[in-house]
Write an enzyme that holds these catalytic residues in place. Structure first.
Site, mmCIF file in Angstrom:
data_model
loop_
_atom_site.group_PDB
_atom_site.id
_atom_site.type_symbol
_atom_site.label_atom_id
_atom_site.label_comp_id
_atom_site.label_asym_id
_atom_site.label_seq_id
_atom_site.Cartn_x
_atom_site.Cartn_y
_atom_site.Cartn_z
ATOM 1 N N GLU A 1 -5.704 -3.788 -0.982
ATOM 2 C CA GLU A 1 -6.107 -4.875 -0.086
ATOM 3 C C GLU A 1 -7.203 -5.749 -0.691
ATOM 4 O O GLU A 1 -7.574 -6.777 -0.148
ATOM 5 C CB GLU A 1 -6.632 -4.303 1.244
ATOM 6 C CG GLU A 1 -5.560 -3.714 2.139
ATOM 7 C CD GLU A 1 -5.297 -2.228 1.895
ATOM 8 O OE1 GLU A 1 -5.577 -1.761 0.761
ATOM 9 O OE2 GLU A 1 -4.815 -1.544 2.806
ATOM 10 N N LYS B 1 -14.530 17.560 9.423
ATOM 11 C CA LYS B 1 -15.455 17.483 10.564
ATOM 12 C C LYS B 1 -15.761 18.895 11.039
ATOM 13 O O LYS B 1 -15.002 19.504 11.772
ATOM 14 C CB LYS B 1 -14.862 16.629 11.678
ATOM 15 C CG LYS B 1 -14.638 15.207 11.210
ATOM 16 C CD LYS B 1 -14.049 14.320 12.292
ATOM 17 C CE LYS B 1 -13.670 12.974 11.694
ATOM 18 N NZ LYS B 1 -12.277 12.889 11.234
ATOM 19 N N THR C 1 0.873 -1.176 0.000
ATOM 20 C CA THR C 1 0.000 0.000 0.000
ATOM 21 C C THR C 1 0.913 1.229 0.000
ATOM 22 O O THR C 1 2.088 1.127 0.357
ATOM 23 C CB THR C 1 -0.888 0.042 1.263
ATOM 24 O OG1 THR C 1 -0.023 0.113 2.403
ATOM 25 C CG2 THR C 1 -1.751 -1.196 1.379
ATOM 26 N N TRP D 1 -20.150 15.850 9.391
ATOM 27 C CA TRP D 1 -19.164 15.520 8.374
ATOM 28 C C TRP D 1 -19.491 16.186 7.045
ATOM 29 O O TRP D 1 -20.642 16.176 6.595
ATOM 30 C CB TRP D 1 -19.109 14.009 8.154
ATOM 31 C CG TRP D 1 -18.451 13.271 9.269
ATOM 32 C CD1 TRP D 1 -18.025 13.789 10.459
ATOM 33 C CD2 TRP D 1 -18.151 11.878 9.305
ATOM 34 N NE1 TRP D 1 -17.466 12.803 11.226
ATOM 35 C CE2 TRP D 1 -17.537 11.620 10.544
ATOM 36 C CE3 TRP D 1 -18.322 10.819 8.416
ATOM 37 C CZ2 TRP D 1 -17.103 10.355 10.909
ATOM 38 C CZ3 TRP D 1 -17.903 9.561 8.770
ATOM 39 C CH2 TRP D 1 -17.292 9.331 10.017
HETATM 40 P P1 ADP Z 1 -3.427 3.905 -1.862
HETATM 41 O O1 ADP Z 1 -3.650 3.825 -0.395
HETATM 42 O O2 ADP Z 1 -2.088 3.697 -2.368
HETATM 43 O O3 ADP Z 1 -4.169 5.035 -2.541
HETATM 44 P P2 ADP Z 1 -5.135 2.051 -3.124
HETATM 45 O O4 ADP Z 1 -4.870 2.269 -4.556
HETATM 46 O O5 ADP Z 1 -5.338 0.712 -2.627
HETATM 47 O O6 ADP Z 1 -3.977 2.568 -2.345
HETATM 48 O O7 ADP Z 1 -6.278 3.022 -2.686
HETATM 49 C C1 ADP Z 1 -7.505 2.580 -2.245
HETATM 50 C C2 ADP Z 1 -8.360 3.752 -1.902
HETATM 51 O O8 ADP Z 1 -8.525 4.606 -3.030
HETATM 52 C C3 ADP Z 1 -9.758 3.400 -1.506
HETATM 53 O O9 ADP Z 1 -9.809 2.993 -0.170
HETATM 54 C C4 ADP Z 1 -10.494 4.700 -1.760
HETATM 55 O O10 ADP Z 1 -10.328 5.616 -0.708
HETATM 56 C C5 ADP Z 1 -9.788 5.241 -2.961
HETATM 57 N N1 ADP Z 1 -10.549 4.930 -4.170
HETATM 58 C C6 ADP Z 1 -10.344 3.936 -5.041
HETATM 59 N N2 ADP Z 1 -11.231 3.989 -6.047
HETATM 60 C C7 ADP Z 1 -12.041 5.049 -5.803
HETATM 61 C C8 ADP Z 1 -13.168 5.630 -6.454
HETATM 62 N N3 ADP Z 1 -13.650 5.160 -7.595
HETATM 63 N N4 ADP Z 1 -13.734 6.698 -5.874
HETATM 64 C C9 ADP Z 1 -13.268 7.213 -4.717
HETATM 65 N N5 ADP Z 1 -12.223 6.713 -4.063
HETATM 66 C C10 ADP Z 1 -11.608 5.642 -4.594
#
Ligand code: ADP
Length: 547
Positions: free
Chosen positions: A331, A444, A186, A449
């Site tokens: 994940e 917040k 991550t 929110w």
């Molecule tokens: P990183 O933590 O490196 O950004 P990821 O690519 O795994 O790793 O990111 C996952 C996160 O990206 C999700 O938990 C979410 O917050 C955000 N995310 C992914 N796709 C979308 C989407 N279509 N719209 C909004 N947020 C998104």
């Protein structure tokens, strides 16, 4: 009583065997790091992957050991996807855009034994090579002609030489489908990056689900160009999907600018692509400036961060490219939801359909989800209640690599755990999930929110805005209030008041950003997402006019 069907483990190598037997002539086209366009077939992929598998074994790589890559989307990277995992070793795709210290931390943590990397990253690898204790072999992913005359890395190996030294008489070993296949970290915006260790089984099930019609909808008639990097959650699974369905694959290598991408889209008749919103801005900027259209592109998958509705509208109405909004996480392998419309939406006009498409979509089969309040009680799917999103399924992490961070799961009464996504969302009665924010980005204000994504989407719809991030700024009375950080489109003038007036009537009054600041650039992270934590730091002492 057991069923009486063949026991065949779900192994990644089976995708390659299938592709060679049933789609041998299908093409893989790569804009190479060396500068030219390279063409090969799935047969070549299979043959070369077998040779590379033998080469890895000859280097001493044994099942379970990690082989790192620092590489663009190319045919050689795809060969490693199959060669490494196919032998039972673990492919660890490192993100070359990370800070060198993070690359060292991650390679060390993963205990990579071999590192394969593109020419582009030679300076990076030379800088970190002596600091990663476990790596025994460094392999430059090029041919003899492009090897550097001298390098700071002793015994630098040449990828094509390793292949040349082997024949392709190799039978993919059969082993337990739960064996680890690949490893992805991550991004670690909070704390150190954590490793997510996929298995053959989880990858195969994810591949089936990703290819489905209401998912990424890929077939042998498709030409797939993943802009999303192969180091960002395995290019969202597309290199596996291509072999499963026999689709032509087009790799952009390091050429991620609008012009290079556009030429590949047109030249190779690409039908489907995938990437984060920020990469599409570059491409759309190029097509817009040059009055170009896409002649074969039918759809594009946009995820990783929320797809701004204005971008969706441009793709669909100006270019006739359907947008598949998708949500997932490292994940989750990564696919969780895809926004494909249901028949009930047929009656809606274009704007009504886009309002649905702005949501992150419904769960693909295999993923279950629910939203919970602060006490963990499940909330209704009424499109209004907002809570933390929890997920579970066979391609969702159970624990991080080396048990980093302890047990991440939240137990349920049925004894099975849920993975907390850290995303705040709502789910409508049709099962469409909508992210309002990441919990760490939510604003917040006086105990209530405010979702930053909505506020960013509105700004992005303004014709003079190139990029917008909404962050929490300190307010003495409300604790936090929204501050809009905006990058204007080149050559435009836009004032704070003009932009705020654009919000009138689009949101509740108390959601109105308290201030706007204009910046030359918004920092992007290693996967192309806006780094709001950096902006929060930068504007820590920003004094709101309302304070
Ligand atoms: P990183 O933590 O490196 O950004 P990821 O690519 O795994 O790793 O990111 C996952 C996160 O990206 C999700 O938990 C979410 O917050 C955000 N995310 C992914 N796709 C979308 C989407 N279509 N719209 C909004 N947020 C998104």
């Amino acid at each position: 009583m057991n069923g009486q069907m063949m026991q065949q483990p779900l192994l990644i190598s089976s995708l390659l065997v299938h592709a060679e037997r049933h789609h041998a002539e299908q093409q893989i086209v790569t804009r190479r790091v060396e500068g030219d366009i390279h063409r090969c077939s799935f047969r070549d992929l299979a043959v070369r992957s077998r040779r590379m598998a033998k080469a890895m074994q000859a280097l001493g790589v044994t099942p379970g050991q990690r082989v790192g890559t620092l590489a663009w989307n190319t045919y050689r990277h795809m060969e490693l996807y199959y060669a490494v995992s196919g032998t039972g070793a673990v492919l660890h795709t490192l993100n070359p855009r990370l800070h060198p210290d993070q690359v060292v931390y991650i390679a060390d943590h993963a205990e990579d034994q071999v590192l394969c990397f593109d020419l582009t990253f030679l300076p990076l690898v030379e800088a970190v090579a002596s600091r990663v204790a476990t790596i025994k072999h460094f392999v430059l992913m090029t041919d003899r002609a492009h090897m550097p005359a001298a390098s700071k890395i002793p015994n630098l190996l040449c990828y094509e030489d390793l292949l040349e030294a082997q024949d392709d008489r190799f039978v993919w070993p059969q082993f337990d489908e739960n064996s680890a296949s690949s490893l992805c970290y991550t991004s670690g915006t909070t704390g150190n990056p954590k490793g997510v260790l996929y298995s053959h089984r989880s990858t195969m099930l994810h591949t089936f689900a990703a290819a489905l019609p209401d998912s990424l909808n890929c077939s042998s008639r498709d030409v797939i160009l993943p802009v999303v990097p192969m180091f960002h959650v395995n290019a969202w699974g597309l290199p596996y999907v291509a072999c499963m369905v026999g689709a032509k694959m087009v790799f952009p290598g390091a050429g991620l600018d609008g012009k290079s991408l556009y030429e590949l889209f047109e030249g190779e008749k690409v039908t489907v692509s995938a990437g984060v919103p920020t990469v599409w801005q570059g491409l759309l900027g190029y097509t817009e400036a040059n009055g170009l259209k896409f002649s074969t592109m039918r759809r594009t998958v946009i995820g990783g961060s929320a797809c701004p509705p204005a971008m969706m509208k441009t793709f669909q109405e100006t270019y006739g490219v359907h947008v598949l909004h998708a949500w997932g996480m490292t994940e989750m392998s990564p696919l969780g939801t895809v926004c494909t419309l249901k028949p009930v939406h047929d009656a809606l006009d274009a704007a009504g359909q886009r309002a649905i498409q702005a949501k992150q979509g419904r769960a693909v089969f295999g993923v279950d989800m629910k939203i919970v309040d602060a006490a963990g009680h499940e909330l209704p799917w009424d499109g209004k209640a907002t809570g933390e999103l929890l997920v579970r399924g066979p391609w969702i992490v159970n624990q991080y690599f080396k048990a980093e961070g302890g047990d991440p799961l939240i137990p349920d009464a049925d004894g099975r755990g849920w993975f907390p996504t850290g995303d705040v969302s709502m789910i409508d009665p049709d099962g469409f999930m909508q992210i309002t924010d990441r919990s760490k980005d939510v604003i917040k204000s006086g105990g209530e929110w405010i979702g930053s994504i909505d506020l960013e989407n509105i700004a992005m719809a303004h014709p003079k805005v190139a990029m917008a991030a909404c962050i929490a700024a300190f307010h003495p009375k409300w604790d936090e209030r929204p501050l809009l950080v905006v990058m204007k489109k080149p050559g435009t003038d836009l004032t704070r008041d003009e932009l705020l007036a654009f919000y009138e009537g689009k949101i509740a009054k108390w959601w109105m950003p308290d201030d706007v600041v204009f910046v030359d650039a918004i920092p992007l992270g290693a996967t192309g997402k806006m780094q709001k934590n950096k902006l929060r730091d930068a504007f820590k002492s920003h004094k709101l006019p309302t304070a």
